[in-house]
Design a protein around this motif. Structure first.
Motif, PDB file in Angstrom:
ATOM      1  N   LEU A 168       0.829  -1.202   0.000  1.00 34.72           N
ATOM      2  CA  LEU A 168       0.000   0.000   0.000  1.00 34.72           C
ATOM      3  C   LEU A 168       0.865   1.255   0.000  1.00 34.72           C
ATOM      4  O   LEU A 168       0.556   2.235  -0.692  1.00 34.72           O
ATOM      5  N   ALA A 169       1.940   1.241   0.747  1.00 34.20           N
ATOM      6  CA  ALA A 169       2.836   2.395   0.781  1.00 34.20           C
ATOM      7  C   ALA A 169       3.484   2.630  -0.578  1.00 34.20           C
ATOM      8  O   ALA A 169       3.648   3.780  -1.018  1.00 34.20           O
ATOM      9  N   VAL A 170       3.844   1.556  -1.266  1.00 33.73           N
ATOM     10  CA  VAL A 170       4.423   1.691  -2.609  1.00 33.73           C
ATOM     11  C   VAL A 170       3.406   2.303  -3.566  1.00 33.73           C
ATOM     12  O   VAL A 170       3.733   3.199  -4.355  1.00 33.73           O
ATOM     13  N   GLN A 171       2.167   1.834  -3.522  1.00 34.61           N
ATOM     14  CA  GLN A 171       1.146   2.387  -4.409  1.00 34.61           C
ATOM     15  C   GLN A 171       0.936   3.880  -4.154  1.00 34.61           C
ATOM     16  O   GLN A 171       0.822   4.669  -5.108  1.00 34.61           O
ATOM     17  N   GLN A 172       0.899   4.268  -2.904  1.00 34.27           N
ATOM     18  CA  GLN A 172       0.719   5.684  -2.589  1.00 34.27           C
ATOM     19  C   GLN A 172       1.899   6.504  -3.100  1.00 34.27           C
ATOM     20  O   GLN A 172       1.726   7.641  -3.556  1.00 34.27           O
ATOM     21  N   ARG A 173       3.092   5.945  -3.032  1.00 32.52           N
ATOM     22  CA  ARG A 173       4.280   6.674  -3.480  1.00 32.52           C
ATOM     23  C   ARG A 173       4.346   6.798  -5.006  1.00 32.52           C
ATOM     24  O   ARG A 173       4.747   7.838  -5.535  1.00 32.52           O
ATOM     25  N   LEU A 174       3.938   5.747  -5.702  1.00 29.58           N
ATOM     26  CA  LEU A 174       4.100   5.724  -7.160  1.00 29.58           C
ATOM     27  C   LEU A 174       2.941   6.365  -7.913  1.00 29.58           C
ATOM     28  O   LEU A 174       3.097   6.746  -9.074  1.00 29.58           O
ATOM     29  N   ARG A 175       1.772   6.487  -7.285  1.00 24.94           N
ATOM     30  CA  ARG A 175       0.586   6.954  -8.008  1.00 24.94           C
ATOM     31  C   ARG A 175       0.789   8.346  -8.609  1.00 24.94           C
ATOM     32  O   ARG A 175       0.245   8.651  -9.674  1.00 24.94           O
ATOM     33  N   GLY A 176       1.568   9.182  -7.960  1.00 19.49           N
ATOM     34  CA  GLY A 176       1.805  10.522  -8.480  1.00 19.49           C
ATOM     35  C   GLY A 176       2.731  10.568  -9.681  1.00 19.49           C
ATOM     36  O   GLY A 176       2.880  11.618 -10.306  1.00 19.49           O
ATOM     37  N   LEU A 177       3.349   9.440 -10.012  1.00 23.18           N
ATOM     38  CA  LEU A 177       4.268   9.387 -11.153  1.00 23.18           C
ATOM     39  C   LEU A 177       3.583   8.978 -12.455  1.00 23.18           C
ATOM     40  O   LEU A 177       4.191   9.009 -13.518  1.00 23.18           O
ATOM     41  N   VAL A 178       2.305   8.589 -12.357  1.00 23.13           N
ATOM     42  CA  VAL A 178       1.565   8.179 -13.555  1.00 23.13           C
ATOM     43  C   VAL A 178       1.315   9.393 -14.452  1.00 23.13           C
ATOM     44  O   VAL A 178       0.887  10.450 -13.988  1.00 23.13           O
ATOM     45  N   GLU A 179       1.586   9.238 -15.732  1.00 24.14           N
ATOM     46  CA  GLU A 179       1.265  10.260 -16.728  1.00 24.14           C
ATOM     47  C   GLU A 179      -0.007   9.822 -17.445  1.00 24.14           C
ATOM     48  O   GLU A 179       0.025   8.908 -18.270  1.00 24.14           O
ATOM     49  N   PRO A 180      -1.164  10.453 -17.157  1.00 21.45           N
ATOM     50  CA  PRO A 180      -2.445   9.955 -17.657  1.00 21.45           C
ATOM     51  C   PRO A 180      -2.849  10.505 -19.022  1.00 21.45           C
ATOM     52  O   PRO A 180      -4.029  10.493 -19.363  1.00 21.45           O
ATOM     53  N   SER A 181      -1.904  10.976 -19.802  1.00 18.36           N
ATOM     54  CA  SER A 181      -2.227  11.486 -21.136  1.00 18.36           C
ATOM     55  C   SER A 181      -1.052  11.197 -22.065  1.00 18.36           C
ATOM     56  O   SER A 181       0.055  10.907 -21.614  1.00 18.36           O
ATOM     57  N   GLY A 182      -1.343  11.273 -23.348  1.00 19.34           N
ATOM     58  CA  GLY A 182      -0.318  11.034 -24.341  1.00 19.34           C
ATOM     59  C   GLY A 182      -0.923  10.484 -25.613  1.00 19.34           C
ATOM     60  O   GLY A 182      -2.093  10.087 -25.647  1.00 19.34           O
ATOM     61  N   PRO A 183      -0.136  10.446 -26.681  1.00 20.90           N
ATOM     62  CA  PRO A 183      -0.666   9.993 -27.968  1.00 20.90           C
ATOM     63  C   PRO A 183      -0.858   8.490 -28.023  1.00 20.90           C
ATOM     64  O   PRO A 183      -0.259   7.739 -27.248  1.00 20.90           O
TER      65      PRO A 183
END
Length: 227
Positions: free
Chosen positions: A15-30
């Motif tokens: 759970l701690a890993v998910q909370q840390r990594l979620r902000g690194l997702v780039e939700p847009s792109g071609p």
């Protein structure tokens, strides 16, 4: 990419890993180019023998022909916990992807991306770890809600978080007369582009050709591994 040395072994660590990594997702792109190489990944388990097999199948987007395929076999690295399945699947998925000779332009996961309680399903987690463009196509809506899309192929409806009203993906009708699939952004691609790519990969079946082939391959490889 090898599995990180500090791979979680407990629910609290995951759970701690998910909370840390979620902000690194780039939700847009071609979306991918017409001649892109698209990988599908899937896993199969034998819990009694503590064996998991992952498959990666690389297809040409223009023809849906198989370009390359690999498998990897390992031990189950995490207990079954809903919402934390990536921690069971990713170690062997990473091994299978690492054995491909070609780098995929996009990876399609049999599961979720942003359509996840902490917005870090398998597809998003894989994308953040590898830097690859990823999306998820799931068979069920998990904990989310939707109205039925129209009956025609290509019809969509928003997939919503019932607690916040946030759109986390799309229910997509890939074939007339069949149940929709549930598309969500993984990493470095937008939702509209994810839906369009999924339609391109479902010319003959409800599920993307990438998923169908990876599922078949990992099941065959698991049967061989435990026989």
């Amino acid at each position: 990419m090898p599995m990180p040395a500090d791979w979680p072994t407990t629910e609290a660590e995951a759970l701690a890993v998910q909370q840390r990594l979620r902000g690194l997702v780039e939700p847009s792109g071609p979306g991918p180019a017409p001649d892109a190489l698209i990988a599908g990944v899937d896993v199969a388990y034998d819990d009694d023998r503590d064996v998991v097999v992952a498959a990666a199948v690389l297809l040409s987007l223009s023809t849906l022909a198989v370009v390359e395929e690999t498998t990897a076999t390992g031990r189950i690295s995490f207990p079954y916990v809903p919402g934390l399945l990536a921690f069971r699947e990713l170690p062997t998925v990473l091994d299978a992807l690492a054995d491909l000779r070609h780098t995929p332009d996009l990876v399609v996961c049999d599961g979720y991306g942003l359509a996840h309680p902490r917005r870090l399903g398998l597809a998003s987690h894989l994308g953040v770890l590898t830097g690859l463009r990823t999306l998820g196509v799931a068979k069920t809506p998990f904990t989310f809600v939707f109205d039925q899309p129209g009956p025609e192929r290509g019809a969509t409806a928003p997939l919503l978080d019932p607690e916040t009203g946030e759109q986390v993906g799309a229910a997509l009708r890939t074939r007339e007369g069949t149940k929709p699939v549930f598309v969500s952004v993984g990493h470095r691609i937008g939702l509209a582009e994810s839906v369009a790519t999924t339609l391109n990969l479902t010319a003959g079946y409800r599920q993307p050709e990438t998923t169908r082939r990876a599922d078949s391959l990992c099941r065959r490889a698991l049967a061989a591994a435990v026989s």
